[in-house]
Design a protein around this motif. Structure first.
Motif, PDB file in Angstrom:
ATOM      1  N   THR A 185     -11.826 -16.668  26.964  1.00 44.70           N
ATOM      2  CA  THR A 185     -10.378 -16.425  26.984  1.00 44.70           C
ATOM      3  C   THR A 185      -9.681 -17.399  27.931  1.00 44.70           C
ATOM      4  O   THR A 185      -8.620 -17.974  27.607  1.00 44.70           O
ATOM      5  N   ALA A 186     -10.264 -17.586  29.128  1.00 41.55           N
ATOM      6  CA  ALA A 186      -9.665 -18.484  30.121  1.00 41.55           C
ATOM      7  C   ALA A 186      -9.620 -19.915  29.621  1.00 41.55           C
ATOM      8  O   ALA A 186      -8.637 -20.641  29.836  1.00 41.55           O
ATOM      9  N   ASP A 240      -5.922 -21.578  35.045  1.00 40.47           N
ATOM     10  CA  ASP A 240      -6.207 -22.374  36.243  1.00 40.47           C
ATOM     11  C   ASP A 240      -7.690 -22.784  36.262  1.00 40.47           C
ATOM     12  O   ASP A 240      -8.567 -21.947  36.078  1.00 40.47           O
ATOM     13  N   PRO A 241      -7.988 -24.081  36.485  1.00 35.49           N
ATOM     14  CA  PRO A 241      -9.394 -24.540  36.539  1.00 35.49           C
ATOM     15  C   PRO A 241     -10.233 -23.777  37.564  1.00 35.49           C
ATOM     16  O   PRO A 241     -11.451 -23.636  37.384  1.00 35.49           O
ATOM     17  N   ALA A 242      -9.614 -23.297  38.633  1.00 38.71           N
ATOM     18  CA  ALA A 242     -10.367 -22.541  39.637  1.00 38.71           C
ATOM     19  C   ALA A 242     -10.918 -21.248  39.038  1.00 38.71           C
ATOM     20  O   ALA A 242     -12.038 -20.815  39.355  1.00 38.71           O
ATOM     21  N   ILE A 243     -10.101 -20.601  38.169  1.00 38.36           N
ATOM     22  CA  ILE A 243     -10.553 -19.367  37.501  1.00 38.36           C
ATOM     23  C   ILE A 243     -11.710 -19.686  36.555  1.00 38.36           C
ATOM     24  O   ILE A 243     -12.728 -18.990  36.527  1.00 38.36           O
ATOM     25  N   ILE A 244     -11.543 -20.746  35.780  1.00 41.63           N
ATOM     26  CA  ILE A 244     -12.599 -21.139  34.826  1.00 41.63           C
ATOM     27  C   ILE A 244     -13.884 -21.499  35.565  1.00 41.63           C
ATOM     28  O   ILE A 244     -14.985 -21.129  35.148  1.00 41.63           O
ATOM     29  N   ARG A 300     -14.891 -20.384  38.504  1.00 42.01           N
ATOM     30  CA  ARG A 300     -15.506 -19.168  39.028  1.00 42.01           C
ATOM     31  C   ARG A 300     -16.256 -18.416  37.935  1.00 42.01           C
ATOM     32  O   ARG A 300     -17.396 -17.984  38.131  1.00 42.01           O
ATOM     33  N   LEU A 301     -15.596 -18.254  36.784  1.00 44.59           N
ATOM     34  CA  LEU A 301     -16.230 -17.545  35.676  1.00 44.59           C
ATOM     35  C   LEU A 301     -17.466 -18.290  35.166  1.00 44.59           C
ATOM     36  O   LEU A 301     -18.490 -17.685  34.840  1.00 44.59           O
TER      37      LEU A 301
END
Length: 325
Positions: free
Chosen positions: A48-49, A55-59, A61-62
């Motif tokens: 989904t991200a 945000d690349p930081a979210i991607i 982390r996931l």
């Protein structure tokens, strides 16, 4: 769904998964069902991200959490070398020492019968022909006759590998048949143990009389230390199960067998491993009759000493010396 609402809604699951995969292995095993569920949801969140260009930081982390989950999920199928080594060095020899009286009884029975029939056939040569068929005895003579063309022809690596497969099948079949015979109140295991001991003694005595002792004993002495010992162990493991099947000591028959299996199965598994070692030695060393007889006998004695020391000392806990004052 906005990026902010996505993070607020799903961050709790990410944190739970992070705690689970970065905790100790015991908690991970207890939470195996939760791990699968969270890992599936985490993978969907990563997709989904990426599809919404969050945000690349979210991607990142996931993606890191998914990679950790992949390592746990698929890395567990690698060869468990540590438990395997622990079994060899501790569990197997400790089980043998725990049951040393029964194991020793099976060993004495096996070698006692072998020696008896071997001595009987040496003193009375014609008895071997009464106990085994002439065809079987001639086959044994041909195997160890130094003038036989097959004996004089060295085996190549491919023939050694073929014989290794044959020895594996033959040895494992004998061991597991002896073990399985224990289900008949232990009578089957005892019968097969005594039968194999008798055959070994008869063949040994007959080949001594035939003048082939210098080809027979250098061949069997090395791998025999593992093979013959494993057969005796297999019989004892079968006796454990046979005894527990009929003598339950107040337990249900299933519970009694399960309890006995905690001792019997490590012994039969260790015996199978010994038979593999025996097959390796028999195929790639014992058949090398062109080597000096002193070397072959010496290596055989070394194998017997190694087996003895292994079961006497392997897996013993070191005693902590108290400080002296």
């Amino acid at each position: 769904m906005t990026e902010q609402s996505f993070v607020q809604r799903r961050s709790g699951i990410w944190n739970d998964f992070s705690v689970l995969v970065r905790g100790n292995r015991r908690d991970l095993k207890k939470g195996a069902v939760s791990f699968i569920r969270l890992f599936r949801e985490l993978t969907q969140d990563l997709n989904t991200a990426k599809s919404n260009n969050y945000d690349p930081a979210i991607i990142e982390r996931l993606n890191a959490l998914v990679n950790e989950g992949n390592q746990i999920l698929y890395g567990q199928h690698s060869w468990p070398i540590k438990p395997f080594l622990n079994f060899i060095w501790r569990t197997f020899p400790q089980k043998i020492r725990l049951h040393w009286k029964g194991v020793l009884a099976c060993m004495l029975l096996f070698y006692g019968i072998s020696f008896f029939f071997g001595f009987l056939c040496v003193v009375f040569p014609d008895i071997s022909k009464e106990l085994m068929s002439p065809f079987q005895l001639r086959g044994m003579e041909n195997m160890y006759d130094p003038d036989n063309s097959r004996y004089l022809k060295p085996r190549n690596a491919y023939e050694d590998a073929d014989m290794f497969g044959y020895y594996i099948m033959n040895n494992i079949t004998i061991a597991f048949r002896t073990f399985a015979g224990g289900i008949f109140a232990g009578v089957g295991s005892l019968f097969l143990l005594c039968f194999n001991a008798g055959v070994f003694g008869i063949v040994s005595g007959h080949l001594i009389n035939a003048g082939f002792s210098k080809t027979f004993f250098p061949f069997v002495i090395a791998h025999g230390s593992f093979e013959l010992t494993a057969i005796a162990f297999s019989a004892y493991a079968g006796l454990i199960l046979g005894y527990s099947f009929f003598i339950t000591k107040g337990l249900s028959r299933t519970a009694s067998l399960k309890k006995a299996g905690q001792d019997a199965f490590p012994i039969i598994a260790g015996s199978a491993l010994m038979l593999v070692i025996a097959a390796v030695i028999e195929a790639f060393w014992s058949s090398k009759h062109l080597f000096p007889i002193e070397l072959r006998i010496g290596s055989g004695i070394g194998c017997w000493v190694l087996v003895l020391f292994y079961f006497l000392f392997a897996g013993r806990k070191r005693k902590k010396h108290e400080p002296s004052f």
